[in-house]
Scaffold this active site. Sequence first.
Site, short mmCIF file in Angstrom:
data_model
loop_
_atom_site.label_atom_id
_atom_site.label_comp_id
_atom_site.label_asym_id
_atom_site.label_seq_id
_atom_site.Cartn_x
_atom_site.Cartn_y
_atom_site.Cartn_z
N LYS A 22 1.25 -6.78 3.31
CA LYS A 22 0.21 -7.03 2.30
C LYS A 22 0.76 -6.84 0.90
O LYS A 22 0.53 -7.65 0.00
CB LYS A 22 -0.97 -6.08 2.52
CG LYS A 22 -2.12 -6.33 1.55
CD LYS A 22 -3.11 -5.19 1.50
CE LYS A 22 -2.62 -4.10 0.58
NZ LYS A 22 -3.71 -3.27 0.00
N ASN A 23 1.51 -5.76 0.69
CA ASN A 23 2.01 -5.45 -0.65
C ASN A 23 3.09 -6.41 -1.13
O ASN A 23 3.46 -6.39 -2.30
CB ASN A 23 2.53 -4.01 -0.70
CG ASN A 23 1.41 -3.00 -0.60
OD1 ASN A 23 0.24 -3.32 -0.81
ND2 ASN A 23 1.75 -1.77 -0.28
N CYS A 126 -10.53 3.74 -9.88
CA CYS A 126 -10.09 3.52 -8.51
C CYS A 126 -10.29 4.80 -7.73
O CYS A 126 -10.15 5.91 -8.28
CB CYS A 126 -8.63 3.11 -8.47
SG CYS A 126 -7.96 2.88 -6.82
N ARG A 131 -4.62 4.79 -12.29
CA ARG A 131 -3.62 3.72 -12.29
C ARG A 131 -3.74 2.84 -13.54
O ARG A 131 -4.07 1.66 -13.47
CB ARG A 131 -3.72 2.88 -11.01
CG ARG A 131 -3.39 3.68 -9.77
CD ARG A 131 -3.09 2.79 -8.59
NE ARG A 131 -4.29 2.43 -7.88
CZ ARG A 131 -4.30 1.75 -6.73
NH1 ARG A 131 -3.16 1.38 -6.19
NH2 ARG A 131 -5.42 1.45 -6.12
N LEU A 135 1.59 0.34 -18.97
CA LEU A 135 2.95 -0.16 -18.82
C LEU A 135 3.00 -1.68 -18.81
O LEU A 135 3.96 -2.28 -19.30
CB LEU A 135 3.58 0.40 -17.54
CG LEU A 135 3.69 1.92 -17.43
CD1 LEU A 135 4.39 2.32 -16.14
CD2 LEU A 135 4.43 2.50 -18.63
N ASP A 316 1.77 5.61 0.50
CA ASP A 316 0.87 4.88 1.39
C ASP A 316 0.96 5.33 2.85
O ASP A 316 0.23 4.83 3.70
CB ASP A 316 1.15 3.38 1.31
CG ASP A 316 0.53 2.74 0.08
OD1 ASP A 316 -0.26 3.41 -0.61
OD2 ASP A 316 0.83 1.57 -0.21
N ARG A 408 -8.84 -4.35 4.88
CA ARG A 408 -8.09 -4.74 3.68
C ARG A 408 -6.59 -4.74 3.93
O ARG A 408 -5.86 -5.48 3.27
CB ARG A 408 -8.40 -3.76 2.53
CG ARG A 408 -9.80 -3.88 1.94
CD ARG A 408 -9.94 -2.94 0.75
NE ARG A 408 -8.78 -3.07 -0.13
CZ ARG A 408 -8.07 -2.04 -0.59
NH1 ARG A 408 -8.40 -0.80 -0.26
NH2 ARG A 408 -7.04 -2.24 -1.39
#
Length: 429
Positions: A22-23, A126, A131, A135, A316, A408
Amino acid sequence: MDRIRIVGGNKLSGSIPISGAKNAALPLMIASMLTDETLTLENVPHLADVEQLIRILGNHGVDYSVNGRRENQLGPYARTINFTAKNIVNTTAPYELVSKMRASFWVIGPLLARMGEARVSLPGGCAIGTRPVDLFIDGLQQLGAGIDVESGYVLARTKDRLIGNRYVFPKVSVGATHVLMMAASLARGETVLENAAREPEIADLATCLNAMGARIEGAGTRTITIDGVDRLHGAVHSVIPDRIETGTYAMAVAMAGGDVVLEGARAEFLEAALDVIRQTGAEVQPLNSGIRITRNGAGIAPVDVVTEPFPGFPTDLQAQFMGLMTMAKGRSKITETIFENRFMHVQELARLGAHISLSGQTAIVDGVKKLKGAPVMATDLRASVSLVIAGLAAEGETTVNRVYHLDRGFERLEEKLSGCGAVIERISG
């Protein structure tokens, strides 16, 4: 609302196909906006986040089509999706879409690089931390973008093209590295990103961009060099296997016991996590076809971990590892350094009989001899699967509510586990 029912106590035996990451898939999909030609992505997982991003990209004019749809089959190569951003029709990413998925903020990079402007909503809060996007903004400004923040939106513009520059990330950021790498691929001149994120997903995006005609070197190291080009073209790229899914199922086997081959997994993507799993007493054997995980007879040894950017232990997998440690023979300490407020699963694990105390960003887990099934509530994606891991070893029945969090990031989790002997099912409604 769907929920998952688990009856614990069964060892796991067989094989589990590892889906596309997914990432990795999400930034690859966003990269399709950098060209007016078709980007074909293979091995795209069927996840709620992927479907949501398809809708978000559609808002900007990106067309898509799905090849080889095999809805009733397990397998890591179920979907190939073609993305075509021939005409960008909208450079605004509205709050109602961005608020549903933080990664959708990343469209700011391709929109600015290709269209010269972007109006993207701030993503807001979140569940696992703020987050912030500082940046992203700072990096794009270093590439020559003029940026204002008004009424909850980031307004980014450039008179002509972005201009290559050197940017040193003050802290490691996967998302900002993705965005600046995409934006710099169409900038004029050379961009050097220092203290860049080193995750495998970063290198995967660079591989895809290079196949599209970009000139990127060093992705996967602390220094990435991008020589900007005038335009990118279409390409075909296969999404790498999901290292977080790999680690999750490895911990499930370490928790429940058994012998499982994780098909398609790549050990080099999560060496730190696999080393920790070995320390708990499970056997880890890299194969040509994947990774074999076994634990037979011996108990679970306690291990201390600290989450770190890649190549360290991934944040994660923190919740899943905590689920594993609830039945370790002794005390373990788990320190979270990446996100604040990422211990919301602690109270739910306690409902199963876990003994966990918190001290700042450290969780102290005193292993218990047995867990007992109970109704529990998922609070976020990774926390939800930690409850599944605990439920696999708990006595009796565990019901996990709010499983939309699981959907998700985990493709057909209950089917994959039940195929290895777990008593687990989805209950609709």
